[in-house]
Design a protein around this motif. Structure first.
Motif, PDB file in Angstrom:
ATOM      1  N   HIS A  57       0.840  -1.194   0.000  1.00 57.51           N
ATOM      2  CA  HIS A  57       0.000   0.000   0.000  1.00 57.51           C
ATOM      3  C   HIS A  57       0.882   1.254   0.000  1.00 57.51           C
ATOM      4  O   HIS A  57       2.024   1.224   0.456  1.00 57.51           O
ATOM      5  CB  HIS A  57      -0.921   0.033   1.217  1.00 57.51           C
ATOM      6  CG  HIS A  57      -1.939  -1.058   1.248  1.00 57.51           C
ATOM      7  ND1 HIS A  57      -1.647  -2.335   1.697  1.00 57.51           N
ATOM      8  CD2 HIS A  57      -3.258  -1.065   0.878  1.00 57.51           C
ATOM      9  CE1 HIS A  57      -2.731  -3.082   1.609  1.00 57.51           C
ATOM     10  NE2 HIS A  57      -3.720  -2.344   1.130  1.00 57.51           N
ATOM     11  N   SER A  58       0.333   2.330  -0.461  1.00 56.85           N
ATOM     12  CA  SER A  58       1.014   3.622  -0.406  1.00 56.85           C
ATOM     13  C   SER A  58      -0.021   4.702  -0.148  1.00 56.85           C
ATOM     14  O   SER A  58      -1.225   4.509  -0.382  1.00 56.85           O
ATOM     15  CB  SER A  58       1.765   3.899  -1.710  1.00 56.85           C
ATOM     16  OG  SER A  58       0.861   3.991  -2.795  1.00 56.85           O
ATOM     17  N   SER A  59       0.439   5.832   0.362  1.00 56.30           N
ATOM     18  CA  SER A  59      -0.473   6.942   0.637  1.00 56.30           C
ATOM     19  C   SER A  59      -0.870   7.631  -0.658  1.00 56.30           C
ATOM     20  O   SER A  59      -0.159   7.554  -1.665  1.00 56.30           O
ATOM     21  CB  SER A  59       0.205   7.944   1.577  1.00 56.30           C
ATOM     22  OG  SER A  59       1.379   8.453   0.969  1.00 56.30           O
ATOM     23  N   PRO A  60      -1.998   8.299  -0.669  1.00 56.94           N
ATOM     24  CA  PRO A  60      -2.420   9.038  -1.866  1.00 56.94           C
ATOM     25  C   PRO A  60      -1.407  10.132  -2.222  1.00 56.94           C
ATOM     26  O   PRO A  60      -0.621  10.571  -1.378  1.00 56.94           O
ATOM     27  CB  PRO A  60      -3.766   9.645  -1.452  1.00 56.94           C
ATOM     28  CG  PRO A  60      -4.227   8.803  -0.307  1.00 56.94           C
ATOM     29  CD  PRO A  60      -2.999   8.352   0.399  1.00 56.94           C
ATOM     30  N   SER A  61      -1.437  10.561  -3.431  1.00 56.50           N
ATOM     31  CA  SER A  61      -0.522  11.617  -3.854  1.00 56.50           C
ATOM     32  C   SER A  61      -0.935  12.940  -3.203  1.00 56.50           C
ATOM     33  O   SER A  61      -2.120  13.203  -2.972  1.00 56.50           O
ATOM     34  CB  SER A  61      -0.536  11.759  -5.377  1.00 56.50           C
ATOM     35  OG  SER A  61      -1.842  12.077  -5.834  1.00 56.50           O
ATOM     36  N   TYR A  62       0.078  13.755  -2.886  1.00 58.87           N
ATOM     37  CA  TYR A  62      -0.177  15.039  -2.233  1.00 58.87           C
ATOM     38  C   TYR A  62       0.713  16.091  -2.878  1.00 58.87           C
ATOM     39  O   TYR A  62       1.925  15.914  -3.006  1.00 58.87           O
ATOM     40  CB  TYR A  62       0.094  14.958  -0.732  1.00 58.87           C
ATOM     41  CG  TYR A  62       0.218  16.315  -0.078  1.00 58.87           C
ATOM     42  CD1 TYR A  62      -0.899  17.128   0.090  1.00 58.87           C
ATOM     43  CD2 TYR A  62       1.459  16.782   0.362  1.00 58.87           C
ATOM     44  CE1 TYR A  62      -0.788  18.384   0.680  1.00 58.87           C
ATOM     45  CE2 TYR A  62       1.573  18.027   0.959  1.00 58.87           C
ATOM     46  CZ  TYR A  62       0.456  18.833   1.112  1.00 58.87           C
ATOM     47  OH  TYR A  62       0.561  20.077   1.692  1.00 58.87           O
ATOM     48  N   GLN A  63       0.115  17.174  -3.290  1.00 55.76           N
ATOM     49  CA  GLN A  63       0.844  18.309  -3.852  1.00 55.76           C
ATOM     50  C   GLN A  63       1.063  19.334  -2.749  1.00 55.76           C
ATOM     51  O   GLN A  63       0.118  19.771  -2.092  1.00 55.76           O
ATOM     52  CB  GLN A  63       0.044  18.938  -5.001  1.00 55.76           C
ATOM     53  CG  GLN A  63       0.755  20.066  -5.724  1.00 55.76           C
ATOM     54  CD  GLN A  63       1.947  19.586  -6.540  1.00 55.76           C
ATOM     55  OE1 GLN A  63       1.906  18.484  -7.100  1.00 55.76           O
ATOM     56  NE2 GLN A  63       2.986  20.395  -6.594  1.00 55.76           N
ATOM     57  N   GLU A  64       2.321  19.703  -2.507  1.00 53.29           N
ATOM     58  CA  GLU A  64       2.623  20.657  -1.446  1.00 53.29           C
ATOM     59  C   GLU A  64       1.794  21.932  -1.626  1.00 53.29           C
ATOM     60  O   GLU A  64       1.715  22.494  -2.716  1.00 53.29           O
ATOM     61  CB  GLU A  64       4.110  21.005  -1.451  1.00 53.29           C
ATOM     62  CG  GLU A  64       4.505  21.893  -0.285  1.00 53.29           C
ATOM     63  CD  GLU A  64       6.000  22.180  -0.248  1.00 53.29           C
ATOM     64  OE1 GLU A  64       6.428  22.933   0.634  1.00 53.29           O
ATOM     65  OE2 GLU A  64       6.724  21.646  -1.118  1.00 53.29           O
ATOM     66  N   GLY A  65       1.195  22.346  -0.515  1.00 48.73           N
ATOM     67  CA  GLY A  65       0.348  23.534  -0.551  1.00 48.73           C
ATOM     68  C   GLY A  65      -1.120  23.239  -0.746  1.00 48.73           C
ATOM     69  O   GLY A  65      -1.945  24.163  -0.777  1.00 48.73           O
ATOM     70  N   ASP A  66      -1.499  21.947  -0.838  1.00 52.03           N
ATOM     71  CA  ASP A  66      -2.896  21.567  -1.009  1.00 52.03           C
ATOM     72  C   ASP A  66      -3.596  21.679   0.350  1.00 52.03           C
ATOM     73  O   ASP A  66      -3.695  20.701   1.106  1.00 52.03           O
ATOM     74  CB  ASP A  66      -2.986  20.152  -1.569  1.00 52.03           C
ATOM     75  CG  ASP A  66      -4.415  19.731  -1.892  1.00 52.03           C
ATOM     76  OD1 ASP A  66      -5.344  20.478  -1.534  1.00 52.03           O
ATOM     77  OD2 ASP A  66      -4.600  18.652  -2.475  1.00 52.03           O
ATOM     78  N   SER A  67      -4.067  22.867   0.660  1.00 46.84           N
ATOM     79  CA  SER A  67      -4.664  23.114   1.973  1.00 46.84           C
ATOM     80  C   SER A  67      -5.946  22.316   2.178  1.00 46.84           C
ATOM     81  O   SER A  67      -6.266  21.907   3.294  1.00 46.84           O
ATOM     82  CB  SER A  67      -4.935  24.605   2.150  1.00 46.84           C
ATOM     83  OG  SER A  67      -5.822  25.076   1.141  1.00 46.84           O
ATOM     84  N   GLU A  68      -6.696  22.084   1.114  1.00 48.67           N
ATOM     85  CA  GLU A  68      -7.940  21.314   1.238  1.00 48.67           C
ATOM     86  C   GLU A  68      -7.664  19.902   1.748  1.00 48.67           C
ATOM     87  O   GLU A  68      -8.382  19.391   2.610  1.00 48.67           O
ATOM     88  CB  GLU A  68      -8.645  21.268  -0.116  1.00 48.67           C
ATOM     89  CG  GLU A  68     -10.011  20.589  -0.050  1.00 48.67           C
ATOM     90  CD  GLU A  68     -10.736  20.607  -1.388  1.00 48.67           C
ATOM     91  OE1 GLU A  68     -11.700  19.834  -1.537  1.00 48.67           O
ATOM     92  OE2 GLU A  68     -10.324  21.386  -2.276  1.00 48.67           O
ATOM     93  N   MET A  69      -6.601  19.273   1.218  1.00 48.21           N
ATOM     94  CA  MET A  69      -6.236  17.926   1.677  1.00 48.21           C
ATOM     95  C   MET A  69      -5.767  17.959   3.124  1.00 48.21           C
ATOM     96  O   MET A  69      -6.126  17.089   3.939  1.00 48.21           O
ATOM     97  CB  MET A  69      -5.142  17.356   0.782  1.00 48.21           C
ATOM     98  CG  MET A  69      -4.627  15.980   1.209  1.00 48.21           C
ATOM     99  SD  MET A  69      -5.856  14.669   1.003  1.00 48.21           S
ATOM    100  CE  MET A  69      -5.765  14.421  -0.778  1.00 48.21           C
ATOM    101  N   LEU A  70      -4.966  18.951   3.484  1.00 42.80           N
ATOM    102  CA  LEU A  70      -4.489  19.067   4.866  1.00 42.80           C
ATOM    103  C   LEU A  70      -5.650  19.226   5.834  1.00 42.80           C
ATOM    104  O   LEU A  70      -5.684  18.594   6.899  1.00 42.80           O
ATOM    105  CB  LEU A  70      -3.533  20.262   4.987  1.00 42.80           C
ATOM    106  CG  LEU A  70      -2.202  20.163   4.251  1.00 42.80           C
ATOM    107  CD1 LEU A  70      -1.432  21.478   4.370  1.00 42.80           C
ATOM    108  CD2 LEU A  70      -1.354  19.014   4.794  1.00 42.80           C
ATOM    109  N   HIS A  71      -6.615  20.062   5.469  1.00 40.45           N
ATOM    110  CA  HIS A  71      -7.772  20.300   6.339  1.00 40.45           C
ATOM    111  C   HIS A  71      -8.623  19.038   6.474  1.00 40.45           C
ATOM    112  O   HIS A  71      -9.078  18.700   7.581  1.00 40.45           O
ATOM    113  CB  HIS A  71      -8.633  21.431   5.768  1.00 40.45           C
ATOM    114  CG  HIS A  71      -7.949  22.756   5.769  1.00 40.45           C
ATOM    115  ND1 HIS A  71      -8.505  23.877   5.197  1.00 40.45           N
ATOM    116  CD2 HIS A  71      -6.741  23.136   6.243  1.00 40.45           C
ATOM    117  CE1 HIS A  71      -7.677  24.899   5.341  1.00 40.45           C
ATOM    118  NE2 HIS A  71      -6.600  24.470   5.964  1.00 40.45           N
ATOM    119  N   LYS A  72      -8.843  18.371   5.374  1.00 43.15           N
ATOM    120  CA  LYS A  72      -9.682  17.169   5.382  1.00 43.15           C
ATOM    121  C   LYS A  72      -9.098  16.115   6.325  1.00 43.15           C
ATOM    122  O   LYS A  72      -9.824  15.524   7.149  1.00 43.15           O
ATOM    123  CB  LYS A  72      -9.779  16.607   3.968  1.00 43.15           C
ATOM    124  CG  LYS A  72     -10.526  15.284   3.874  1.00 43.15           C
ATOM    125  CD  LYS A  72     -10.477  14.735   2.448  1.00 43.15           C
ATOM    126  CE  LYS A  72     -11.109  13.350   2.367  1.00 43.15           C
ATOM    127  NZ  LYS A  72     -10.990  12.774   0.998  1.00 43.15           N
TER     128      LYS A  72
END
Length: 386
Positions: free
Chosen positions: A294-309
């Motif tokens: 397994h691996s974590s979903p992709s994350y683009q630095e600065g994606d505040s919506e993902m951080l908040h979620k």
């Protein structure tokens, strides 16, 4: 005593035993018996202790050996019972803590990890190990780490013991040269008078620091990335306004000692993981062995919506296990229901962040009008590689 007297005495003794003596003859014989008894006692007192025959000594020796053998066998039996109890209790403990989906041990470990992640600026560094013990006990341990520059260093250990699901008070043991004074944030609108720009100016070139930066006003996550994202430093942790800081800050002169926030990368949960590979192999005897990657979903630095979620998802998880989380939160009440209600209604804003990077680069933040104060946490030798 002559043979005649001996025969006569025997006859009288036999008649005495049969109850055939009467009157004066009975009284006279009893007096004679009393004399003989006194005479025998006198002889017994004058006799030296009899020597123990050799066969009796052997019997005593055998008896002693038998006693020690019996004691040894009893000890072995007790030891065997103890080992058996330990084995059985260990198996039952393992079953108890591995029960459920996810299992109890994993839930406890996640509570520890997630609580530290949202309540301590370096809490996302490291993971909790599980050591199941007999008698339904489990010991949870993890390293306490701090990131200074590009180096993450161990500064202590956290240990938490459980009996069933009853949690003891966490033990924190710090090691090495660690800052003794916990840095603080200053709530917007207050002046703490504790800024350490002068300290940064005195630190030599070629050092790196981690520092707590406070803002003059509430900033959104996107605004923080816009302000700091292009500078030669890293944002480690975002402190979040949860609605209860205003009142508490007024009481403490605007000082926030126990912040809540999230790291600069998403807090992933097990159900977020994406399946990359799956392989099935035949078992040794029966069944099959399944291996998954397994691996974590992709994350683009600065994606505040993902951080908040992911931050809100973590708070909801901790809300279900708040009694344990409160003990990890220095024994204070997190009151997550009210915090979640506030965040969902008002959105996520920040009164400060934790940053790390070259000392002279962080010193340049003094020129930013959005920043009010800074407090240095840790200082390290140069380790900053672009």
């Amino acid at each position: 005593m002559s043979e005649k007297m001996s025969d006569e005495f025997k006859n009288k003794l036999e008649a005495y035993e049969n109850g055939e003596l009467q009157g004066e003859e009975l009284a006279e014989f009893e007096r004679e018996l009393e004399k003989l008894e006194q005479y025998q006692e006198h002889l017994d007192e004058r006799k030296s202790p009899p020597t123990i025959p050799i066969n009796e000594k052997k019997q005593i020796k055998i008896l002693k050996r038998s006693k020690w053998k019996a004691r040894f066998q009893t000890a072995l039996t007790a030891l065997g019972i103890f080992i058996l109890v330990m084995i059985v209790s260990s198996i039952l403990s393992a079953v108890y803590y591995s029960w459920g989906e996810p299992d109890r041990a994993d839930v406890i470990a996640k509570v520890i990890d997630y609580t530290l992640t949202v309540t301590e600026p370096y809490g996302d560094s490291g993971g909790t190990s599980t050591n199941v013990k007999p008698f339904f006990r489990v010991e949870m341990e993890r390293d306490l780490r701090k990131r200074v520059g590009h180096e993450t260093m161990k500064v202590g250990e956290l240990k938490v013991n459980f009996l069933f699901s009853l949690m003891s008070f966490p033990e924190r043991n710090y090691i090495g040269n660690v800052s003794q004074n916990q840095p603080i944030f200053t709530y917007p609108g207050f002046e703490s008078g504790m800024s350490e720009w002068d300290r940064l100016e005195k630190l030599p070139e070629g050092t790196v620091v981690s520092a707590y930066v406070s803002f003059n006003k509430m900033e959104s996550t996107d605004e923080v990335f816009h302000l700091l994202g292009e500078k030669d430093l890293d944002i480690s942790w975002f402190a979040v306004d949860t609605g209860d800081n205003d009142e508490e800050s007024s009481m403490d002169g605007g000082v926030i000692f126990d912040p809540i926030g999230f790291p600069s990368t998403p807090i992933w949960h097990e159900d977020d993981m994406e399946l990359d590979s799956r392989e099935e192999k035949k078992g040794f005897l029966f069944g099959k062995i399944i291996m998954e990657g397994h691996s974590s979903p992709s994350y683009q630095e600065g994606d505040s919506e993902m951080l908040h979620k992911q931050f809100l998802k973590t708070l909801r998880f901790l809300e279900k296990n708040e009694k344990m989380a409160n003990k990890l939160y220095q024994g204070r009440k997190l009151d997550l229901e009210n915090k979640l209600h506030y965040l969902e209604k008002n959105g996520i804003k920040h009164y400060g962040v934790v940053v790390t990077g070259p000392t002279k680069e962080i010193l340049k933040l003094k020129n930013e009008k959005e920043i009010s104060t800074i407090e240095v946490d840790e200082v390290g030798f140069w380790n900053w590689e672009k």
